[in-house]
Design an enzyme around this catalytic site. Structure first.
Site, PDB file in Angstrom:
ATOM      1  N   ARG A   1     -37.461 -30.765  25.224  1.00 22.07           N
ATOM      2  CA  ARG A   1     -36.383 -31.740  24.962  1.00 22.07           C
ATOM      3  C   ARG A   1     -37.038 -33.099  24.813  1.00 22.07           C
ATOM      4  O   ARG A   1     -37.598 -33.639  25.772  1.00 22.07           O
ATOM      5  CB  ARG A   1     -35.388 -31.737  26.125  1.00 22.07           C
ATOM      6  CG  ARG A   1     -34.180 -32.649  25.886  1.00 22.07           C
ATOM      7  CD  ARG A   1     -33.283 -32.077  24.799  1.00 22.07           C
ATOM      8  NE  ARG A   1     -31.984 -32.725  24.778  1.00 22.07           N
ATOM      9  CZ  ARG A   1     -31.566 -33.500  23.759  1.00 22.07           C
ATOM     10  NH1 ARG A   1     -32.370 -33.731  22.723  1.00 22.07           N
ATOM     11  NH2 ARG A   1     -30.360 -34.024  23.773  1.00 22.07           N
ATOM     12  N   GLY A   2     -36.969 -33.642  23.606  1.00 19.16           N
ATOM     13  CA  GLY A   2     -37.701 -34.861  23.290  1.00 19.16           C
ATOM     14  C   GLY A   2     -37.421 -36.019  24.215  1.00 19.16           C
ATOM     15  O   GLY A   2     -38.340 -36.707  24.683  1.00 19.16           O
TER      16      GLY A   2
ATOM     17  N   THR B   1     -39.321 -35.360  27.747  1.00 21.98           N
ATOM     18  CA  THR B   1     -40.765 -35.165  27.981  1.00 21.98           C
ATOM     19  C   THR B   1     -41.670 -35.504  26.804  1.00 21.98           C
ATOM     20  O   THR B   1     -42.890 -35.397  26.934  1.00 21.98           O
ATOM     21  CB  THR B   1     -41.032 -33.690  28.365  1.00 21.98           C
ATOM     22  OG1 THR B   1     -40.721 -32.844  27.249  1.00 21.98           O
ATOM     23  CG2 THR B   1     -40.223 -33.263  29.572  1.00 21.98           C
TER      24      THR B   1
ATOM     25  N   GLU C   1     -34.199 -22.392  19.769  1.00 23.84           N
ATOM     26  CA  GLU C   1     -35.641 -22.106  19.816  1.00 23.84           C
ATOM     27  C   GLU C   1     -35.939 -21.059  20.888  1.00 23.84           C
ATOM     28  O   GLU C   1     -36.659 -20.092  20.647  1.00 23.84           O
ATOM     29  CB  GLU C   1     -36.427 -23.380  20.136  1.00 23.84           C
ATOM     30  CG  GLU C   1     -36.519 -24.375  18.998  1.00 23.84           C
ATOM     31  CD  GLU C   1     -37.177 -25.676  19.444  1.00 23.84           C
ATOM     32  OE1 GLU C   1     -37.253 -26.604  18.624  1.00 23.84           O
ATOM     33  OE2 GLU C   1     -37.611 -25.766  20.604  1.00 23.84           O
TER      34      GLU C   1
END
Length: 1297
Positions: A30-31, A34, A97
């Site tokens: 999750r951009g 992290t 994903e």
């Protein structure tokens, strides 16, 4: 730790090595949580270690649909790391994903970043609200799929960031991935840019379907990718050959002492299962190679050849090789390919500009294209590197950690100053920026260790002994692509980089080797030592004389009694004392005086050498000494290099290490800094000295047969991490006090046949991770074993005296692998269920074990469970709780009669082995195992019916039912849409195949020999992928029938016999099997004509229609352009043969007693075997004289055509025949024109030997074998030289039936 979905590297049928994937690792994260912290640092470390890592660079999600490129990247990745953080579930992209990763069923490594794994598993805590919102937006069905993915990921024992320090967590993850990546075949380039198009061209050029011996030579400049291309091509071709060999570094190895014979032994060893021969010279090697490679097709790669002598020694000429062989040769010099060996040429050219930019970008940025602000600079770099992959890789890796434009511009200026085509100058730029320690390590590896194929850990031991920070340096060199870690953790380096390093050393002093820092060339070393030209400049010398394989004189004398042996013994003595040339180099003697000036010498290898003189003269600065086959019985007391860190005396005749006692300790400081002592294969070693006070880390005593006890001081070595006593078969006493071994990580006592017990108190082994006790006489384990909290691998295989495990076994909380294969274990304690991290449990051949406890269901991490050949009588219902179990086998458990219904709970099962059990039925719940890929039920003699196959079994690829008493296959078998292999051999009561079998569109192999099936359904022709169909039957009329079955199966056999009275033909749809390569319908009693449609089977290579009642073959048979074997023996009704395809290698029409005519065979240029035995009506064999490749001709019983054979076979044709049988009662006159005479001259070259055998049969006797010619299997011709192994031998076979 459970590696869920570890299919990318597992042993299952879905195994796909990582080099077949575009990416090693896919990062899912999750951009906003992290991207710029943990994920960034993890990504950099992965790439720095050479791991091809895909990371989505998009900051924002665009729309609800996941980008197709991401799904493709997941499919093209061998593994995935899912970094599950608190906002992970708020992203549909992340969940999609994760679902895709789970569906691909490859290795997934979850990181629980600041979240509780149980919350992930149950979608609670921070994930609960997110999933409620998702359910409102996308519905229950879609969200249910994501919930399952989260549940699966949460159930894997991954990395919890709350209990790990971040650097250690990242290091652990990288190590895990690297461990998996090492388990691949020949490694190819990490980023195979431009490889596929070149491979397609070469595959067409080599065409494995075509006849002939194809030898292709790759040529091109160094660093252009010849070796990479050869490895990739080898990996593509290897499945087509039973015998194959890849010989690397031919140029470099051939320069070493006895280098060519070493290469020859490597080749023979790869291609032959027999013991390696003793080769005295290259000529003997050639004879042995020719014998091996002429037996069957081989795949051979000779990499980096630079002169014709190497080719002549290893591949001679095309006629050495068996038909169908493929040989690949790589070289920088095209001229050496010219001549009689190579018949195809391929120039390996530089990469195109787009390919070069892409490859450079992967290494410099870890992505396909450079960032826009670096695009122009990247294009300039690429234009200066000349499209050479090696230069692009090394220079790209050099720039990887440089992100300032100024740094790039500076590097570009350096590159511009290099003249075009000077690759090594380009490579030296990367070397120049290393610090002094890294440079030293690089040069040591280039000059010494890369040729030794040294393992990474062994090199680190040596460098650590030199005072270097080895771990960091090796990591830096790997990240900069200056070295690689390949097969089994071995150090490797491109030969251009190796040569660059060596040239740097040679530039230190061109004229005088003694003034250089490192010496590796045999001749230069001997010159320096002989002339005492050594100086303080020398830091390392490696001198390794080849291991001798000759038997000793005494052994020869013992083995060969009589006059011949006496003569052999005298010859051995003569060679020993009066020999000359290479023979004398067996005893190389060096003076210690030669080493005295070398005060800086750190590294010294003197394998198979004798030292003469005072050992005190050896340099005190020595850090590493490798002296294999040291002739001394003990090291002299004056030998005292105070800084020695690694001492390797393996394979020596040493009886004890030091001759001095404890009272000499004050004057001998040699062992103070010793870290590694290697005494492997020192068979005569009887004593281990007092090692008190030595800070030893590794002690290797493997196969020291003379050892009876281990000195008590070993038990108090607080620094020891590895203790290897494997194969010390006479060891009876181990130190009783091991409390000092607090750092011991690996303890190997396997093969200590006389060892009956471990120390009572082993609680001090706090760091032990691996304990191997295979093949020991241990009767019980000490109760203190429960203290081994870090133990991960525990093996007790073939411990025939071990009957029970302590109840404390369940306290081994870190245990991942427990093997009791072949032990005398009677029961498993219930506490085994407490081993919550256990991944592998092996109970094979535990013949006293009748049950396993219910608690086994608690082993939530279990991946493999093997119970084969045990006396298990039943399985507990709790076994269905093993939701992560992948491989489960109860093969040959004769007492097992039933499987529990709970089997449906094995939701991850990939392989289920039930072969040879006494089960009577398989529960239908097995049909619900949608992950199952391989189901083996062969030899289940009580199994009368099969489970109901369901559409859920989407992944089943292999179904084995050999020797099962079923009478039919269920219609539901047609639901197995991905079935690839179906084995029905020896199902003697199977009478029919269902029409639904035609739905198996993926079926490639159908093996159904010896069944009662007499008719194939019309739908059979729909098997569009079928490559191999074996349905032969051996119960031919006129031959003895097998006895009736005791189960009352005679009625079935009689019924089948009645059906055989009908005319049997193949279905009309049979010609639609366009992928068929092999058809064996021997003994099917096919009648009449074979239809013309056979010509459509254009891929057919082997056709066996022997023992059938066919009267003719279609004229279109000639159209089978790649048919290699046509087997028609015992077709009694066959009257003539149509024109045959020119591709044939073997034609067998033996015992076709009605056969009257043979077509013109002159077009069969590749035919090697022609079998016409007992074709009594054949008058002539047209074209026989044209068969230049013919090696075996059988015409026994063909009296009518004998005159024609005599007329057509010229004397020159006889020279090529290996076997020739013909009718008559003596060796015919035409076989030789005159009585041979033997010259009195000695030592003439032996060209050939002809052996004739006359076999007499009593034709008055009658039996079922009258129409067969016997095979003489016990006549063997041998050509020998005294005192040597057979240099050539051949077994004479006379056959043809």
């Amino acid at each position: 730790m459970t590696d869920e979905g570890d299919d990318a590297w597992s042993s299952s049928s879905a195994y796909t090595p990582s080099f077949r994937f575009r990416w090693d690792v896919f990062l899912s994260f999750r951009g906003e949580d992290t991207r710029h912290n943990f994920t960034e640092r993890l990504y950099n470390e992965l790439v720095r270690n050479g791991i091809r890592t895909f990371r989505d660079d998009e900051e924002l999600e665009q729309g609800d649909e996941i980008a197709p490129s991401l799904l493709t990247a997941i499919e093209e990745s061998a593994a995935s790391i899912a970094i599950i953080s608190k906002n992970y579930a708020s992203s549909k992209w992340c969940l999609e994903e994760l679902a895709k990763i789970i569906e691909c069923r490859r290795l997934i490594l979850p990181v629980f970043y600041q979240v509780d794994p149980s919350h992930v598993r149950r979608q609670m805590g921070p994930f609960e609200e997110a999933f409620q919102n998702l359910q409102l937006r996308f519905g229950v069905e879609n969200v249910g799929r994501w919930r399952k993915a989260m549940e699966k990921a949460g159930g894997i024992s991954g990395w919890d960031s709350r209990i790990w320090e971040e650097p250690l967590l990242i290091q652990s993850l990288v190590k895990k991935v690297l461990t998996k990546l090492s388990n691949i075949p020949l490694g190819v380039a990490k980023f195979p840019v431009g490889l596929n198009s070149r491979l397609e061209t070469l595959l067409r050029m080599l065409d494995v379907k075509a006849n002939g011996v194809h030898i292709v030579g790759f040529y091109g400049m160094g660093g252009v990718g010849k070796t990479t291309l050869a490895k990739a091509l080898y990996n593509k071709l290897v499945i087509h050959f039973k015998k194959r060999s890849f010989i690397s570094h031919v140029r470099e190895t051939s320069l070493q002492h006895n280098g060519l014979t070493s290469l020859q032994r490597k080749l023979i060893g790869d291609l032959s299962s027999s013991d390696l021969p003793s080769l005295n010279d290259v000529r003997e090697g050639i004879i042995s190679i020719k014998r091996v490679i002429h037996e069957e097709p081989v795949l051979l790669v000779l990499d980096d050849v630079d002169n014709k002598n190497q080719l002549n020694a290893l591949a001679g000429e095309a006629k050495w090789f068996y038909e169908g062989s493929r040989i690949i040769i790589t070289t920088r010099n095209r001229d050496i390919l010219l001549g009689k060996i190579v018949n195809k040429f391929y120039e390996v050219k530089e990469l195109t500009s787009p390919e070069s930019l892409q490859l450079f970008s992967y290494h410099a940025f870890g992505r396909e294209k450079p960032p826009q602000n670096f695009m122009k600079l990247s294009e300039q770099v690429v234009s200066l590197t000349g499209g050479l992959p090696l230069a692009l890789e090394v220079f790209g890796s050099f720039l990887f950690d440089k992100r300032r434009i100024m740094e790039w511009e500076d590097a570009l200026q350096k590159l511009k100053r290099i003249r075009p085509g000077h690759l090594q100058d380009v490579l030296e730029i990367s070397f120049s920026v290393l610090d002094e320690e890294e440079k030293c390590i690089f040069l040591d590896i280039a000059c010494f260790f890369v040729n030794m194929k040294m393992k990474r850990e062994d090199a680190i031991d040596i460098f650590k002994g030199c005072g270097f920070n080895a771990e960091i340096a090796i990591t830096v060199l790997t990240a900069k692509s200056l070295i690689k870690i390949i097969d089994d953790n071995v150090l490797s380096m491109h030969d251009q980089l190796r040569d660059m390093g060596r040239q740097i050393v040679q530039r230190q002093h061109h004229a005088d080797p003694g003034m250089r820092s490192r010496l590796w060339d045999h001749d230069e070393i001997m010159t320096v030592l002989k002339n005492k030209k050594g100086t303080r400049s020398i830091e390392g010398i490696t001198l390794d004389f080849e291991k001798q394989y000759d038997s000793s004189s005494e052994r020869i004398y013992q083995k060969r009694p009589g006059l011949a042996s006496a003569f052999a013994y005298l010859m051995e003595l003569y060679k020993k004392f009066f020999g000359h040339g290479a023979e004398n180099e067996k005893d190389v003697i060096l003076s210690t005086k030669s080493f005295e000036p070398m005060v800086s010498l750190r590294l010294l290898q003197i394998n198979r050498v004798k030292l003469d003189g005072n050992f005190k003269l050896l340099p005190a600065a020595l850090k590493w000494l490798q002296w294999k086959e040291c002739p001394l019985k003990t090291l002299p007391s004056e030998f005292s290099p105070q800084d020695l860190a690694v001492l390797d005396l393996s394979e020596s005749k040493i009886t004890k290490v030091w001759g001095w006692g404890w009272w000499d300790w004050h004057r001998n400081k040699m062992a103070e800094k010793l870290l590694v002592l290697n005494l492997r294969d020192c068979y005569y070693l009887t004593d281990i000295p007092d090692l008190s006070g030595i800070r030893l880390e590794k002690l290797i005593l493997e196969k020291c047969f003379g050892l009876v006890k281990i000195h008590k001081s070993v038990g108090d070595m607080s620094t020891l991490t590895h203790l290897n006593l494997k194969g010390c078969r006479n060891l009876v006493e181990f130190p009783s006090d091991v409390s000092g071994l607090k750092r011991l990580v690996n303890l190997n006592l396997s093969g200590c046949l006389e060892l009956k017990e471990l120390p009572e108190d082993i609680s001090g082994l706090k760091s032990l991770r691996e304990l191997l006790l295979n093949e020991t006489a241990i009767e019980k384990l000490p109760a203190s074993i429960y203290h081994l909290k870090k133990l991960e691998r525990f093996s007790l295989q073939d411990c025939g005296s071990l009957k029970q495990l302590p109840v404390f076994i369940g306290k081994l909380s870190s245990l991942t692998e427990l093997s009791l294969d072949g032990s005398a274990l009677k029961e498993m304690p219930n506490t085994v269920g407490d081993l919550t991290n256990l991944e592998k449990l092996n109970l094979r051949r535990c013949r006293s074990l009748t049950s396993i406890p219910d608690s086994i269901g608690n082993l939530k991490s279990l991946i493999e469970l093997f119970l084969d050949n045990s006396s298990i009588q039943g399985l507990p219902d709790s076994i269905g709780s093993l939701s992560h179990l992948k491989n489960f086998s109860v093969g040959r458990c004769r007492c097992l009669t039933k499987l529990p219904d709970s089997m449906e709970g094995l939701s991850s099962l990939v392989w289920l082995g039930l072969q040879g059990t006494s089960i009577t039925e398989v529960p239908d719940q097995v049909g619900a195992l949608n992950t199952l890929e391989k189901l083996e039920m062969g030899y289940c003699e009580s199994l009368g019916s099969l489970p109901k196959f369901t559409a859920n079994m989407l992944n089943l690829t292999t179904l084995v039912l050999n020797d099962v008493i079923i009478t039919e296959l269920p219609e539901s078998i047609g639901l197995l849409e991905r079935l690839d292999v179906l084995k029905l051999n020896n199902c003697k009561y199977l009478r029919r195949l269902p029409a639904s079998i035609g739905r198996l569109k993926c079926l490639r192999y159908l093996l159904m020999a010896e069944t009662a099936v007499t008719e194939l359904p019309e739908e059979f022709g729909k098997l569009s992928s079928l490559k191999r169909l074996q349905m032969a039957k051996t119960s031919h009329p006129g031959q003895p029938q097998e006895g009736q079955d005791s189960r009352g199966g005679s009625e079935l056999i009689d019924s089948a016999a009645q059906e055989n009275l009908r005319l049997i033909v193949l279905p009309t749809s049979f010609s639609n099997l366009l992928s068929l390569e092999e058809l064996d319908a021997c003994g099917w009693e096919l009648s009449g004509k074979i239809p013309d449609g056979f010509e459509k089977l254009s891929l057919l290579e082997i056709l066996n229609l022997g023992h059938n009642n066919i009267c003719s073959l279609p004229s279109s048979l000639r159209g089978l352009s790649i048919l290699k074997k046509l087997l028609l023996p015992h077709c009694k009704e066959l009257q003539f043969l149509p024109p045959l395809p020119s591709s044939l290698l073997r034609l067998n029409v033996a015992n076709c007693t009605s056969l009257e005519s043979i077509p013109d065979l002159s077009n069969l240029e590749c035919l090697e075997d022609l079998e016409l035995t007992n074709c009594k009506k054949v008058m002539d064999i047209p074209g026989l004289e044209c068969l230049k490749s013919l090696r075996r001709l059988y015409t026994g019983g063909c009296n009518a055509c004998l005159p024609a054979v005599k007329r057509r076979l010229a004397k020159v044709a006889l020279k090529h025949l290996k076997y020739f049988s013909l009718p008559g009662n003596k060796i015919p006159d035409f076989f030789y024109e005159e009585i041979p005479e033997f010259s009195s001259r000695k030592n003439l070259e032996l060209k050939a030997v002809i052996i004739g055998v006359v076999v007499s049969l009593d034709q008055q006797q009658t039996d079922s074998y009258r129409d067969k010619v016997p095979a003489i299997v016990d006549i063997q011709a041998k050509i020998t030289r005294l005192n040597q192994a057979n240099i050539h031998y051949y077994t004479l076979l006379i056959g043809g039936s």
